[in-house]
Enzyme design. Structure first.
Site, PDB file in Angstrom:
ATOM      1  N   LYS A 199       0.813  -1.358  -0.100  1.00 21.75           N
ATOM      2  CA  LYS A 199      -0.078  -0.214   0.366  1.00 21.75           C
ATOM      3  C   LYS A 199       0.513   1.781   0.326  1.00 21.75           C
ATOM      4  CE  LYS A 199      -2.022  -1.358   4.050  1.00 21.75           C
ATOM      5  NZ  LYS A 199      -1.719  -2.047   4.261  1.00 21.75           N
TER       6      LYS A 199
ATOM      7  N   ARG B   7      11.586  -4.939   4.806  1.00 22.89           N
ATOM      8  CA  ARG B   7      11.617  -3.496   4.552  1.00 22.89           C
ATOM      9  C   ARG B   7      12.374  -3.024   5.483  1.00 22.89           C
ATOM     10  NH1 ARG B   7       5.456  -1.566   4.949  1.00 22.89           N
ATOM     11  NH2 ARG B   7       5.567  -3.007   7.141  1.00 22.89           N
TER      12      ARG B   7
ATOM     13  N   ARG C 145      10.455  -1.208  11.631  1.00 23.20           N
ATOM     14  CA  ARG C 145       9.970  -0.288  12.465  1.00 23.20           C
ATOM     15  C   ARG C 145       9.605  -1.197  13.190  1.00 23.20           C
ATOM     16  NH1 ARG C 145       4.646   0.173   8.225  1.00 23.20           N
ATOM     17  NH2 ARG C 145       3.703  -0.618  10.145  1.00 23.20           N
TER      18      ARG C 145
ATOM     19  N   ARG D  65      -9.932   1.005   7.696  1.00 23.29           N
ATOM     20  CA  ARG D  65     -10.157  -0.260   8.447  1.00 23.29           C
ATOM     21  C   ARG D  65     -11.126  -0.444   8.909  1.00 23.29           C
ATOM     22  NH1 ARG D  65      -3.809  -1.535   9.589  1.00 23.29           N
ATOM     23  NH2 ARG D  65      -2.912   0.359   8.314  1.00 23.29           N
TER      24      ARG D  65
ATOM     25  N   ARG E   3      -0.612  -8.654  13.372  1.00 23.09           N
ATOM     26  CA  ARG E   3      -1.402  -7.420  12.088  1.00 23.09           C
ATOM     27  C   ARG E   3      -2.040  -8.523  11.475  1.00 23.09           C
ATOM     28  NH1 ARG E   3       3.700  -4.750  11.269  1.00 23.09           N
ATOM     29  NH2 ARG E   3       2.947  -3.503   9.176  1.00 23.09           N
TER      30      ARG E   3
HETATM   31  P1  AP5 Z   1       4.242  -1.682   2.096  1.00 25.39           P
HETATM   32  O1  AP5 Z   1       4.276  -0.916   0.865  1.00 25.39           O
HETATM   33  O2  AP5 Z   1       5.598  -0.781   3.232  1.00 25.39           O
HETATM   34  O3  AP5 Z   1       3.379  -2.382   2.342  1.00 25.39           O
HETATM   35  P2  AP5 Z   1       2.599  -1.641   3.471  1.00 25.39           P
HETATM   36  O4  AP5 Z   1       0.644  -2.333   2.707  1.00 25.39           O
HETATM   37  O5  AP5 Z   1       2.001  -0.124   3.538  1.00 25.39           O
HETATM   38  O6  AP5 Z   1       2.384  -2.570   4.233  1.00 25.39           O
HETATM   39  P3  AP5 Z   1       2.711  -1.852   6.340  1.00 25.39           P
HETATM   40  O7  AP5 Z   1       3.011  -2.722   6.035  1.00 25.39           O
HETATM   41  O8  AP5 Z   1       2.675  -0.011   5.870  1.00 25.39           O
HETATM   42  O9  AP5 Z   1       0.641  -2.297   6.234  1.00 25.39           O
HETATM   43  P4  AP5 Z   1      -0.240  -2.045   7.366  1.00 25.39           P
HETATM   44  O10 AP5 Z   1      -1.474  -1.708   6.930  1.00 25.39           O
HETATM   45  O11 AP5 Z   1       0.498  -2.811   8.816  1.00 25.39           O
HETATM   46  O12 AP5 Z   1       0.686  -1.015   8.602  1.00 25.39           O
HETATM   47  P5  AP5 Z   1       0.893   0.676   8.849  1.00 25.39           P
HETATM   48  O13 AP5 Z   1       1.243   1.710   8.563  1.00 25.39           O
HETATM   49  O14 AP5 Z   1      -0.690   1.492   7.247  1.00 25.39           O
HETATM   50  O15 AP5 Z   1       5.691  -2.608   1.452  1.00 25.39           O
HETATM   51  C1  AP5 Z   1       6.083  -3.535   1.881  1.00 25.39           C
HETATM   52  C2  AP5 Z   1       8.223  -4.545   1.860  1.00 25.39           C
HETATM   53  O16 AP5 Z   1       7.312  -4.753   0.527  1.00 25.39           O
HETATM   54  C3  AP5 Z   1       8.357  -2.861   1.532  1.00 25.39           C
HETATM   55  O17 AP5 Z   1       9.618  -2.918   1.766  1.00 25.39           O
HETATM   56  C4  AP5 Z   1       8.577  -3.166   0.050  1.00 25.39           C
HETATM   57  O18 AP5 Z   1       9.785  -2.238  -0.378  1.00 25.39           O
HETATM   58  C5  AP5 Z   1       8.386  -4.231  -0.334  1.00 25.39           C
HETATM   59  N1  AP5 Z   1       7.493  -4.190  -1.647  1.00 25.39           N
HETATM   60  C6  AP5 Z   1       6.286  -3.516  -1.725  1.00 25.39           C
HETATM   61  N2  AP5 Z   1       6.042  -4.324  -3.120  1.00 25.39           N
HETATM   62  C7  AP5 Z   1       6.584  -4.933  -3.912  1.00 25.39           C
HETATM   63  C8  AP5 Z   1       6.088  -5.868  -4.772  1.00 25.39           C
HETATM   64  N3  AP5 Z   1       5.284  -5.885  -5.595  1.00 25.39           N
HETATM   65  N4  AP5 Z   1       7.383  -7.204  -5.044  1.00 25.39           N
HETATM   66  C9  AP5 Z   1       8.665  -6.982  -3.788  1.00 25.39           C
HETATM   67  N5  AP5 Z   1       8.778  -6.236  -2.829  1.00 25.39           N
HETATM   68  C10 AP5 Z   1       7.272  -4.896  -2.642  1.00 25.39           C
HETATM   69  O19 AP5 Z   1      -0.346   0.291  10.273  1.00 25.39           O
HETATM   70  C11 AP5 Z   1       0.845   0.490  11.287  1.00 25.39           C
HETATM   71  C12 AP5 Z   1      -0.379  -0.214  12.025  1.00 25.39           C
HETATM   72  O20 AP5 Z   1      -1.173   1.470  12.945  1.00 25.39           O
HETATM   73  C13 AP5 Z   1      -1.655  -0.996  12.566  1.00 25.39           C
HETATM   74  O21 AP5 Z   1      -0.965  -2.313  13.117  1.00 25.39           O
HETATM   75  C14 AP5 Z   1      -2.722  -0.053  13.292  1.00 25.39           C
HETATM   76  O22 AP5 Z   1      -1.907  -0.401  14.766  1.00 25.39           O
HETATM   77  C15 AP5 Z   1      -2.627   1.483  12.922  1.00 25.39           C
HETATM   78  N6  AP5 Z   1      -2.685   1.597  12.348  1.00 25.39           N
HETATM   79  C16 AP5 Z   1      -2.700   2.173  10.344  1.00 25.39           C
HETATM   80  N7  AP5 Z   1      -4.102   2.628  10.346  1.00 25.39           N
HETATM   81  C17 AP5 Z   1      -4.747   2.391  11.255  1.00 25.39           C
HETATM   82  C18 AP5 Z   1      -6.514   2.573  11.192  1.00 25.39           C
HETATM   83  N8  AP5 Z   1      -6.871   3.023  10.241  1.00 25.39           N
HETATM   84  N9  AP5 Z   1      -7.404   2.023  11.693  1.00 25.39           N
HETATM   85  C19 AP5 Z   1      -6.491   2.035  13.031  1.00 25.39           C
HETATM   86  N10 AP5 Z   1      -5.437   1.281  13.458  1.00 25.39           N
HETATM   87  C20 AP5 Z   1      -4.622   1.774  12.795  1.00 25.39           C
HETATM   88 MG    MG Z   2       2.540   0.843   4.605  1.00 24.29          MG
END
Ligand code: AP5
Ligand code: MG
Length: 221
Positions: A15, A129, A162, A90, A173
């Site tokens: 994402k 990552r 992270r 979410r 998660r």
């Molecule tokens: P990346 O692009 O970083 O993936 P992502 O989908 O953004 O994964 P996240 O771990 O950031 O998602 P998340 O939803 O768990 O975390 P968030 O920060 O939103 O890619 C991942 C890796 O793969 C990278 O190293 C990249 O280089 C690689 N990659 C990407 N595409 C690739 C491809 N095609 N091929 C190969 N490699 C690839 O949330 C964190 C925390 O915040 C949550 O757990 C929760 O506690 C809180 N939170 C956030 N939003 C909310 C909400 N709306 N409500 C409540 N709590 C929330």
């Molecule tokens: Mg992310």
């Protein structure tokens, strides 16, 4: 008409990686709820400290805190042309709140792109990552390595892992995603807003597929 697009998908789906590219291509801000929480934590705000207690456990931050933060962000002038929302909504109450926020802004959702990636791939992506301290730029030690190990290509800042990217937290998660977020897939499908892309291909190929699905509303894959 403003363009608001939501990216939906499990941790590691890509994402953040894709949101940045899509935002550049559409010339709108990239808004990541996770990145906003991390920014708050960096600044040691009350919200950041409160949210971190949930984030470290791999749990969702309570809806009222999250919705308030996103409402404030979307009401800023730079979102007038729209935004790419990464990681919000979410939960069903968050989806409802987003409708209300966009309605207040005189707008509505253009599309929700679901990035589909099999569970086996996720842990490997998330554990490898590396994220930049300054602006949250995303790399992967194997799949998308920086030119100099440990240093961000874009702003030269340090790359870090992270705290919620430890294996046990990642598994939690993914489980939380399955339980609390996947009901939104049907919710948006029923409203004919859902577009799906297969996220297992290369980063460039996934970007191309996303730009494609946005051009052809109503079609999936
Ligand atoms: P990346 O692009 O970083 O993936 P992502 O989908 O953004 O994964 P996240 O771990 O950031 O998602 P998340 O939803 O768990 O975390 P968030 O920060 O939103 O890619 C991942 C890796 O793969 C990278 O190293 C990249 O280089 C690689 N990659 C990407 N595409 C690739 C491809 N095609 N091929 C190969 N490699 C690839 O949330 C964190 C925390 O915040 C949550 O757990 C929760 O506690 C809180 N939170 C956030 N939003 C909310 C909400 N709306 N409500 C409540 N709590 C929330
Ligand atoms: Mg992310």
């Amino acid at each position: 008409m403003a363009v608001f697009v939501v990216l939906l998908g499990p941790p590691g789906a890509g994402k953040g990686t894709q949101a940045l590219r899509l935002a550049q291509s559409l010339n709108v801000p990239h808004i990541s709820s996770g990145a906003l929480f991390r920014e708050h934590l960096k600044n040691q705000t009350e919200l950041g400290v409160k949210a971190n207690a949930y984030i470290e456990q791999g749990q969702l931050v309570p809806d009222d805190v999250t919705i308030g933060m996103i409402r404030e962000r979307l009401s800023r002038p730079d979102c007038a042309p729209g935004a790419i929302l990464d990681g919000f909504p979410r939960t069903p109450p968050q989806a409802e709140a987003l409708d209300a926020i966009l309605k207040d802004l005189g707008s509505s959702l253009r599309a929700v792109i679901h990035i589909k990636v099999a569970e086996e791939v996720l842990a490997r992506r998330v554990c490898g990552r590396r994220t930049c301290r300054e602006a949250g730029h995303i790399f992967h030690v194997e799949f998308n390595p920086p030119k100099v190990p440990g240093v961000c290509d874009y702003d030269g800042s340090e790359l870090y892992q992270r705290r919620d990217d430890m294996r046990e937290t990642v598994l939690e998660r993914v489980e939380v995603y399955q339980r609390q977020t996947t009901p939104l897939i049907e919710h948006f499908r029923k409203r004919n807003l859902l577009r799906e892309v297969n996220g297992v291909y290369s980063i460039d190929d996934v970007t191309a597929a996303m730009i494609d699905v946005l051009k052809s509303p109503g079609e999936t894959e």
